[in-house]
Design an enzyme around this catalytic site. Sequence first.
Site, PDB file in Angstrom:
ATOM      1  N   GLY A  67       3.768 -13.886  -6.771  1.00  8.08           N
ATOM      2  CA  GLY A  67       2.898 -13.300  -5.744  1.00  8.08           C
ATOM      3  C   GLY A  67       1.427 -13.379  -6.113  1.00  8.08           C
ATOM      4  O   GLY A  67       0.603 -12.622  -5.591  1.00  8.08           O
ATOM      5  N   GLY A  68       1.078 -14.319  -6.992  1.00  8.71           N
ATOM      6  CA  GLY A  68      -0.301 -14.413  -7.495  1.00  8.71           C
ATOM      7  C   GLY A  68      -1.308 -14.942  -6.486  1.00  8.71           C
ATOM      8  O   GLY A  68      -2.514 -14.890  -6.743  1.00  8.71           O
ATOM      9  N   ALA A  69      -0.834 -15.426  -5.324  1.00  5.90           N
ATOM     10  CA  ALA A  69      -1.785 -15.866  -4.296  1.00  5.90           C
ATOM     11  C   ALA A  69      -2.024 -14.767  -3.260  1.00  5.90           C
ATOM     12  O   ALA A  69      -2.685 -14.979  -2.249  1.00  5.90           O
ATOM     13  CB  ALA A  69      -1.277 -17.136  -3.610  1.00  5.90           C
ATOM     14  N   GLY A  70      -1.474 -13.581  -3.524  1.00  4.61           N
ATOM     15  CA  GLY A  70      -1.687 -12.440  -2.621  1.00  4.61           C
ATOM     16  C   GLY A  70      -2.891 -11.621  -3.058  1.00  4.61           C
ATOM     17  O   GLY A  70      -3.665 -12.022  -3.935  1.00  4.61           O
ATOM     18  N   ILE A  87      -3.272  -8.343  -4.595  1.00  5.55           N
ATOM     19  CA  ILE A  87      -3.328  -7.802  -5.960  1.00  5.55           C
ATOM     20  C   ILE A  87      -3.052  -8.909  -6.974  1.00  5.55           C
ATOM     21  O   ILE A  87      -3.696  -8.982  -8.030  1.00  5.55           O
ATOM     22  CB  ILE A  87      -2.315  -6.644  -6.130  1.00  5.55           C
ATOM     23  CG1 ILE A  87      -2.624  -5.531  -5.128  1.00  5.55           C
ATOM     24  CG2 ILE A  87      -2.342  -6.100  -7.556  1.00  5.55           C
ATOM     25  CD1 ILE A  87      -1.538  -4.464  -5.024  1.00  5.55           C
ATOM     26  N   GLY A  88      -2.116  -9.798  -6.616  1.00  8.83           N
ATOM     27  CA  GLY A  88      -1.763 -10.889  -7.524  1.00  8.83           C
ATOM     28  C   GLY A  88      -2.967 -11.746  -7.879  1.00  8.83           C
ATOM     29  O   GLY A  88      -3.158 -12.116  -9.047  1.00  8.83           O
ATOM     30  N   THR A 107       5.326   0.455  -5.694  1.00  9.31           N
ATOM     31  CA  THR A 107       4.412   1.280  -4.914  1.00  9.31           C
ATOM     32  C   THR A 107       4.775   2.761  -5.015  1.00  9.31           C
ATOM     33  O   THR A 107       5.947   3.093  -5.255  1.00  9.31           O
ATOM     34  CB  THR A 107       4.487   0.834  -3.433  1.00  9.31           C
ATOM     35  OG1 THR A 107       3.902   1.830  -2.611  1.00  9.31           O
ATOM     36  CG2 THR A 107       5.929   0.670  -2.950  1.00  9.31           C
ATOM     37  N   ASP A 108       3.795   3.631  -4.761  1.00 11.90           N
ATOM     38  CA  ASP A 108       4.099   5.072  -4.723  1.00 11.90           C
ATOM     39  C   ASP A 108       4.838   5.446  -3.436  1.00 11.90           C
ATOM     40  O   ASP A 108       5.336   6.568  -3.315  1.00 11.90           O
ATOM     41  CB  ASP A 108       2.807   5.903  -4.871  1.00 11.90           C
ATOM     42  CG  ASP A 108       1.805   5.670  -3.743  1.00 11.90           C
ATOM     43  OD1 ASP A 108       2.022   4.768  -2.903  1.00 11.90           O
ATOM     44  OD2 ASP A 108       0.782   6.391  -3.705  1.00 11.90           O
ATOM     45  N   GLU A 109       4.919   4.499  -2.481  1.00 12.52           N
ATOM     46  CA  GLU A 109       5.568   4.828  -1.208  1.00 12.52           C
ATOM     47  C   GLU A 109       7.062   5.093  -1.383  1.00 12.52           C
ATOM     48  O   GLU A 109       7.698   5.694  -0.525  1.00 12.52           O
ATOM     49  CB  GLU A 109       5.325   3.717  -0.171  1.00 12.52           C
ATOM     50  CG  GLU A 109       3.847   3.514   0.066  1.00 12.52           C
ATOM     51  CD  GLU A 109       3.516   2.639   1.258  1.00 12.52           C
ATOM     52  OE1 GLU A 109       4.330   2.559   2.185  1.00 12.52           O
ATOM     53  OE2 GLU A 109       2.433   2.027   1.241  1.00 12.52           O
ATOM     54  N   TYR A 139       9.832  -1.064   4.491  1.00 10.20           N
ATOM     55  CA  TYR A 139       9.105  -1.602   3.334  1.00 10.20           C
ATOM     56  C   TYR A 139       9.387  -0.771   2.086  1.00 10.20           C
ATOM     57  O   TYR A 139       9.821  -1.297   1.055  1.00 10.20           O
ATOM     58  CB  TYR A 139       7.593  -1.621   3.618  1.00 10.20           C
ATOM     59  CG  TYR A 139       6.748  -1.771   2.366  1.00 10.20           C
ATOM     60  CD1 TYR A 139       6.782  -2.943   1.608  1.00 10.20           C
ATOM     61  CD2 TYR A 139       5.927  -0.727   1.914  1.00 10.20           C
ATOM     62  CE1 TYR A 139       6.014  -3.063   0.436  1.00 10.20           C
ATOM     63  CE2 TYR A 139       5.169  -0.848   0.759  1.00 10.20           C
ATOM     64  CZ  TYR A 139       5.218  -2.017   0.027  1.00 10.20           C
ATOM     65  OH  TYR A 139       4.476  -2.141  -1.130  1.00 10.20           O
ATOM     66  N   LYS A 171      11.383  -1.700  -1.425  1.00  7.06           N
ATOM     67  CA  LYS A 171      10.755  -1.617  -2.756  1.00  7.06           C
ATOM     68  C   LYS A 171      11.552  -0.658  -3.641  1.00  7.06           C
ATOM     69  O   LYS A 171      11.733  -0.912  -4.837  1.00  7.06           O
ATOM     70  CB  LYS A 171       9.302  -1.141  -2.644  1.00  7.06           C
ATOM     71  CG  LYS A 171       8.337  -2.136  -2.032  1.00  7.06           C
ATOM     72  CD  LYS A 171       8.189  -3.429  -2.828  1.00  7.06           C
ATOM     73  CE  LYS A 171       7.489  -3.251  -4.149  1.00  7.06           C
ATOM     74  NZ  LYS A 171       7.231  -4.561  -4.812  1.00  7.06           N
TER      75      LYS A 171
HETATM   76  P1  NAD Z   1       0.339  -9.361  -0.480  1.00  8.36           P
HETATM   77  O1  NAD Z   1       1.165  -9.297   0.766  1.00  8.36           O
HETATM   78  O2  NAD Z   1      -1.138  -9.481  -0.354  1.00  8.36           O
HETATM   79  O3  NAD Z   1       0.836 -10.577  -1.396  1.00  8.36           O
HETATM   80  C1  NAD Z   1       2.191 -10.867  -1.595  1.00  8.36           C
HETATM   81  C2  NAD Z   1       2.278 -12.277  -2.140  1.00  8.36           C
HETATM   82  O4  NAD Z   1       3.682 -12.563  -2.380  1.00  8.36           O
HETATM   83  C3  NAD Z   1       1.765 -13.342  -1.180  1.00  8.36           C
HETATM   84  O5  NAD Z   1       0.937 -14.246  -1.862  1.00  8.36           O
HETATM   85  C4  NAD Z   1       3.031 -14.032  -0.670  1.00  8.36           C
HETATM   86  O6  NAD Z   1       2.837 -15.401  -0.349  1.00  8.36           O
HETATM   87  C5  NAD Z   1       3.957 -13.857  -1.872  1.00  8.36           C
HETATM   88  N1  NAD Z   1       5.378 -13.893  -1.485  1.00  8.36           N
HETATM   89  C6  NAD Z   1       5.978 -13.217  -0.458  1.00  8.36           C
HETATM   90  N2  NAD Z   1       7.278 -13.541  -0.403  1.00  8.36           N
HETATM   91  C7  NAD Z   1       7.520 -14.398  -1.424  1.00  8.36           C
HETATM   92  C8  NAD Z   1       8.681 -15.067  -1.899  1.00  8.36           C
HETATM   93  N3  NAD Z   1       9.868 -14.903  -1.286  1.00  8.36           N
HETATM   94  N4  NAD Z   1       8.575 -15.875  -2.973  1.00  8.36           N
HETATM   95  C9  NAD Z   1       7.368 -16.044  -3.604  1.00  8.36           C
HETATM   96  N5  NAD Z   1       6.235 -15.463  -3.179  1.00  8.36           N
HETATM   97  C10 NAD Z   1       6.314 -14.638  -2.111  1.00  8.36           C
HETATM   98  O7  NAD Z   1       0.758  -8.059  -1.317  1.00  8.36           O
HETATM   99  P2  NAD Z   1      -0.108  -7.166  -2.306  1.00  8.36           P
HETATM  100  O8  NAD Z   1      -0.766  -6.106  -1.529  1.00  8.36           O
HETATM  101  O9  NAD Z   1      -0.910  -8.046  -3.176  1.00  8.36           O
HETATM  102  O10 NAD Z   1       1.050  -6.483  -3.154  1.00  8.36           O
HETATM  103  C11 NAD Z   1       1.545  -7.089  -4.345  1.00  8.36           C
HETATM  104  C12 NAD Z   1       2.627  -6.202  -4.943  1.00  8.36           C
HETATM  105  O11 NAD Z   1       2.097  -4.927  -5.254  1.00  8.36           O
HETATM  106  C13 NAD Z   1       3.803  -5.965  -4.005  1.00  8.36           C
HETATM  107  O12 NAD Z   1       4.985  -5.965  -4.774  1.00  8.36           O
HETATM  108  C14 NAD Z   1       3.533  -4.588  -3.429  1.00  8.36           C
HETATM  109  O13 NAD Z   1       4.737  -3.942  -3.079  1.00  8.36           O
HETATM  110  C15 NAD Z   1       2.848  -3.920  -4.600  1.00  8.36           C
HETATM  111  N6  NAD Z   1       1.896  -2.848  -4.253  1.00  8.36           N
HETATM  112  C16 NAD Z   1       0.927  -3.038  -3.310  1.00  8.36           C
HETATM  113  C17 NAD Z   1       0.019  -2.011  -3.044  1.00  8.36           C
HETATM  114  C18 NAD Z   1      -1.114  -2.199  -2.061  1.00  8.36           C
HETATM  115  O14 NAD Z   1      -1.843  -1.247  -1.783  1.00  8.36           O
HETATM  116  N7  NAD Z   1      -1.346  -3.388  -1.525  1.00  8.36           N
HETATM  117  C19 NAD Z   1       0.124  -0.795  -3.719  1.00  8.36           C
HETATM  118  C20 NAD Z   1       1.135  -0.638  -4.671  1.00  8.36           C
HETATM  119  C21 NAD Z   1       2.011  -1.668  -4.930  1.00  8.36           C
END
Ligand code: NAD
Length: 355
Positions: free
Chosen positions: A7-10, A12-13, A133-135, A158, A162
């Site tokens: 998920g490094g292209a997202g 937080i990643g 997540t805390d959710e 969601y 998780k």
């Molecule tokens: P995001 O939606 O911005 O990014 C998710 C990334 O995962 C994307 O780059 C997507 O292409 C990739 N992805 C999705 N399905 C995939 C699959 N099947 N195989 C490979 N890659 C896949 O999410 P985020 O907000 O960066 O969250 C990252 C993590 O942190 C998640 O696990 C989320 O539950 C957790 N998190 C998020 C928050 C928040 O506030 N955003 C808070 C706490 C925890």
Amino acid sequence: MRVLVTGGAGFIGSSLVHYLVIEKGYEVLTVDKLTYAGNLQSLKLVDGRQNHRFLKADICDRRAMDEAFDTFRPDRVMHLAAESHVDRSVTGAQAFVQTNVIGTFTLLEAARTYYGKLYAEAQGRFRFLHVSTDEVYGSLGDEGLFTETTPYDPSSPYSASKAASDHLAKAWERTYKMPIVVSNCSNNYGPYHFPEKLIPLTILNAIAGKDLPVYGKGENVRDWLYVEDHARALDVIIERGRIGETYNVGGRNERRNIDVVRRICSVLDERSPSTKPREELIRFVTDRPGHDARYAIDATKLENELGWRALENFDTGIGKTVDWYLENSWWWEPLRDRYAGERLGVLPAASAKVG
Ligand code: NAD
């Protein structure tokens, strides 16, 4: 140090990958399926760096995961890949169960096979961090904080998916003795945040002079953490966290949604004045079904045991975030093709039902 980040292209990643590649100088393999939320433009800063590689792959694809482990040979796995938007999970939970539950299971199994093939020394070094997540803890009333022992009580598809993945990660540690640690973090904000979520959506709509939708009366409370603080916390947790433990991550920055939106309006009015105050663009809209009232994290364990502290408070972090969106339209303008700002997660009205 060789780190496989899913998920490094997202959102937080990408912040985590920047930190690990640029600040820490680690060898990083980013594994990402590039869904609508994934974006290679978010990794531009590490493009061409010798210590970063990208693999487009689905974490549900066991063969691709086995190959990634066998060829990259990671010391650490930091698992962030997920479907992450609550509103989308309300109207279509399938992808959430598939990626968050089956994908996590598949990744854990690939990691277990790889771990089993390592020599004792490499096994001693190996860690798997499951990022959550805390959710999963459900909703708080006016008082109290989520701790690591708060019972799970997820409200949305969601958070339920998780929660399921957290249980899998913990079971793989207990049953198969894998060196797994879990983190549960509060709401993040900052650069490279896909503009379907409250803060980037509000910033971009306010820049464009469009309505600023606020769910219900805007009284839901979230505990906001600047994304770079989260990235540092994840590195600390995988480095020094105890195996089998959970660490809550949060910045002690509780805000009502309406106050978040008002603050963004005032920061933007300061930075980029418009003809009328942007607060006038606020519109209250139907609430999200199952909308949790309040989340708030007690991060004492992470702070005392591992010495982590959030460096940003909400006011400094939101200032940096607004500035970033004002300066980086090259990043967010092309995303309008993927999401034009329409309301997500609304269930059909009772009157629209047949029978
Ligand atoms: P995001 O939606 O911005 O990014 C998710 C990334 O995962 C994307 O780059 C997507 O292409 C990739 N992805 C999705 N399905 C995939 C699959 N099947 N195989 C490979 N890659 C896949 O999410 P985020 O907000 O960066 O969250 C990252 C993590 O942190 C998640 O696990 C989320 O539950 C957790 N998190 C998020 C928050 C928040 O506030 N955003 C808070 C706490 C925890």
